[in-house]
Design a protein around this motif. Structure first.
Motif: not given
Lengths: 302, 291
Positions: B13-15, B17-18, B20-25
């Motif tokens: 879940p944590g990976l 989220a980070c 999809v919603f942080s590194l990819y954007p």
């Protein structure tokens, strides 16, 4: 007593020892003054930090008939009324906004506590190939400020038709990288022997996580929960960008709207802000003991 | 050793989220920054055009100026004042828990609420002007919210007021780790409170002070809500109190927003925050170096 001398010899730079007796005398004389000074300062700073909230509360309690611009300003309402809290609900669906904020904040808390403890535990307590790489992903995510990716996030939400929904408000903050690292720190501090003993007893990773590890990091969990709740409840920029239908507004967005609509009536804005901040203050007062403990728990290793 | 999939199930879940919603954007932002994408069209590659446009955009330079002023105005007080607060509430005593909580209250409140409270306090008919006028100190109200420079200063004051408690907590956690023996030794040597602070506490706090300088500097460049609320979404008279985040939001929003240009501005914001962070941390490393 004998240690004092060695300590002194060890730490005192040569030639910096003034006549001790006079200093001691002065300190004793000043003791009461010092306590008075300290508490004087404490009260002054307290007035500065919570005074503005009290002024807002006072404005929210003042009735329509009362001059809120009186000169000199009057702190206590003449005839305190809860009418403004009722009226603000009549002119705007404030309670609907509250409900939206509650759902967003609770979802964020649950997702963060679960996701961050699981990930933090794996990073701190399980041995596996790729652990360092996983840790690096969280650190990198921490370095990307939300403001710098909001445009891309908005486009992403739109491409999956999630924009203008509460789900879109929750998703980007569902597992904060900082929370993962906080939990990682907390689990790292636990004694390895307890883990080993549980392992010998035949406990699997999940059992060791829920039965042994989790109960001893309550303080840090409280910190994560409070930060997650505060972050979601207080967030403004992201909901402002992703929400457009007033039915989906969270409380902060609603408050901004309230300001734009009723600049004339300061009492209603004040009532709205009291509604927004009161639950948080109550939550914090309930959890503050764990919070201050948890802050220290994490800091010892930080 | 762990059965292979278990740790990854914990991390999932944590990976996810980070990534999809942080590194990819973030990667998307980089890609967008070199296009003329609009909200409604993906646009095409335009190289460095967006950055050239920035150089000619007076509002970009205003945002940069305001961000720099914000760092200068906000960082020193946010490094020093919370340390003094932490020292005041460090020792247990009657009511100290209450004072700690009170000092932390502004941190809890949302920036919107805080902005609205201060709008009301600083209004031309608000408490501050009202009190000063009633006392006869002022004949005319101070235009805290309508003057370009006063609005910026007011927003800084609000940021400082809201941040004190947060950094106080960080100091409190570190203060607990200063070896008590050092204090006692200095006391035996006859060092007064001020001298003990300078010789024992301050050096022990150096790392924390650097960390707080870095954190507050980075967040100073990301300021949005305080100015947005205090100015009523106008970014001050003539929009002269605009910040980078306000500019990003403005150019990228709307049906036909220039998201490519917005992404380029976002990249600048990212570069600035990372640069500030690294330079402050390097300052710290350099200081430590000779020892």
């Amino acid at each position: 007593m004998s240690t004092t001398a060695t300590r002194r010899a060890a730490t005192s730079p040569a030639g910096s020892a003034p006549p001790p007796r006079r200093r001691v005398a002065r300190r004793r004389l000043g003791r009461r003054t010092r306590v008075a000074l300290r508490y004087g300062l404490l009260v002054l700073i307290m007035a500065i930090s919570i005074g503005p909230f009290l002024w807002q509360l006072s404005t929210a309690l003042k009735g329509i008939g009362e001059d809120i611009y009186a000169s000199p300003p009057r702190f206590l309402p003449d005839d305190p009324t809860l009418g403004n809290f009722v009226r603000v609900g009549e002119v705007l669906p404030v309670w609907g906004y509250v409900w939206n904020s509650v759902r967003v904040a609770l979802a964020t808390v649950v997702l963060n506590v679960v996701g961050a403890s699981l990930a933090g535990y794996a990073l701190a307590r399980l041995r596996f190939r790729g652990r360092k790489a996983a840790l690096a992903v969280f650190v990198l995510a921490l370095l990307v400020p939300g403001e710098a990716i909001m445009v891309a996030l908005f486009l992403m939400m739109r491409s999956v038709s999630l924009n203008d929904s509460l789900v879109a408000v929750v998703l980007p903050g569902m597992v904060g990288a900082l929370n993962v690292l906080l939990m990682y720190n907390a689990f790292l501090a636990q004694a390895a022997q307890i883990d080993e003993a549980a392992m010998i007893d035949g406990a699997n990773a999940w059992q060791r996580f829920t039965l042994v590890a989790l109960p001893s990091v309550k303080g840090t969990i409280a910190v994560v929960a409070i930060f997650a709740f505060m972050g979601a409840w207080d967030d403004f920029l992201w909901p402002l960008i992703v929400l457009s239908d007033p039915a989906n507004y969270t409380l902060t967005i609603g408050l901004n709207y309230l300001k734009g609509t009723f600049v004339g009536d300061q009492r209603l804005i004040a009532a709205g802000t009291v509604i927004a901040v009161a639950p948080l203050i109550l939550l914090f007062l309930t959890l503050q003991r764990y919070f201050f403990r948890g802050v220290n728990e994490g800091a010892i290793k930080g | 050793m762990q059965a292979a999939p278990t740790p990854w199930l914990f991390l999932l879940p944590g990976l996810a989220a980070c990534v999809v919603f942080s590194l990819y954007p973030f990667l998307n932002t980089v890609a967008l920054a070199f296009t003329d994408a609009r909200t409604i069209s993906p646009g095409g590659f335009t190289g460095l055009d967006n950055f050239a446009r920035m150089a000619d955009d007076p509002r970009f330079w205003l945002a940069l100026r305001n961000g720099t002023l914000y760092v200068i105005g906000v960082v020193p007080p946010l490094v020093l004042l919370p340390l003094l607060l932490a020292l005041l509430v460090r020792d247990k005593g009657p009511g100290i828990g209450f004072f700690r909580t009170a000092f932390y209250t502004p941190v809890i409140a949302s920036a919107v609420v805080v902005g609205l409270i201060w709008t009301w306090l600083l209004d031309s008919r608000g408490l501050v002007n009202g009190t000063l006028q009633a006392l006869g100190v002022l004949s005319r109200p101070i235009p805290f919210l309508t003057d370009e420079w006063l609005l910026l200063a007011s927003a800084m004051a609000v940021t400082i007021w809201k941040g004190l408690g947060y950094y106080m907590i960080i100091y409190l956690a570190t203060l607990g780790r200063v070896p008590q023996e050092l204090h006692e030794a200095a006391q035996v040597d006859g060092a007064g409170a001020v001298r003990r602070f300078l010789v024992v506490t301050l050096p022990a706090m150096r790392t924390t002070m650097t960390l707080i300088a870095a954190l507050s500097a980075v967040s100073a460049f990301r300021v949005f809500t305080e100015i947005f609320i205090l100015s009523g979404d106008t970014a001050g008279p003539g929009g002269r109190d605009i910040t980078l985040v306000m500019l990003i939001r403005e150019v990228s929003s709307g049906l036909d927003g220039h998201v490519g240009y917005g992404a380029a501005l976002s990249l600048v914001l990212f570069g600035l925050t990372l640069g500030l962070l690294l330079s402050v941390l390097r300052l710290q490393a350099g200081r430590k170096g000779p020892r």
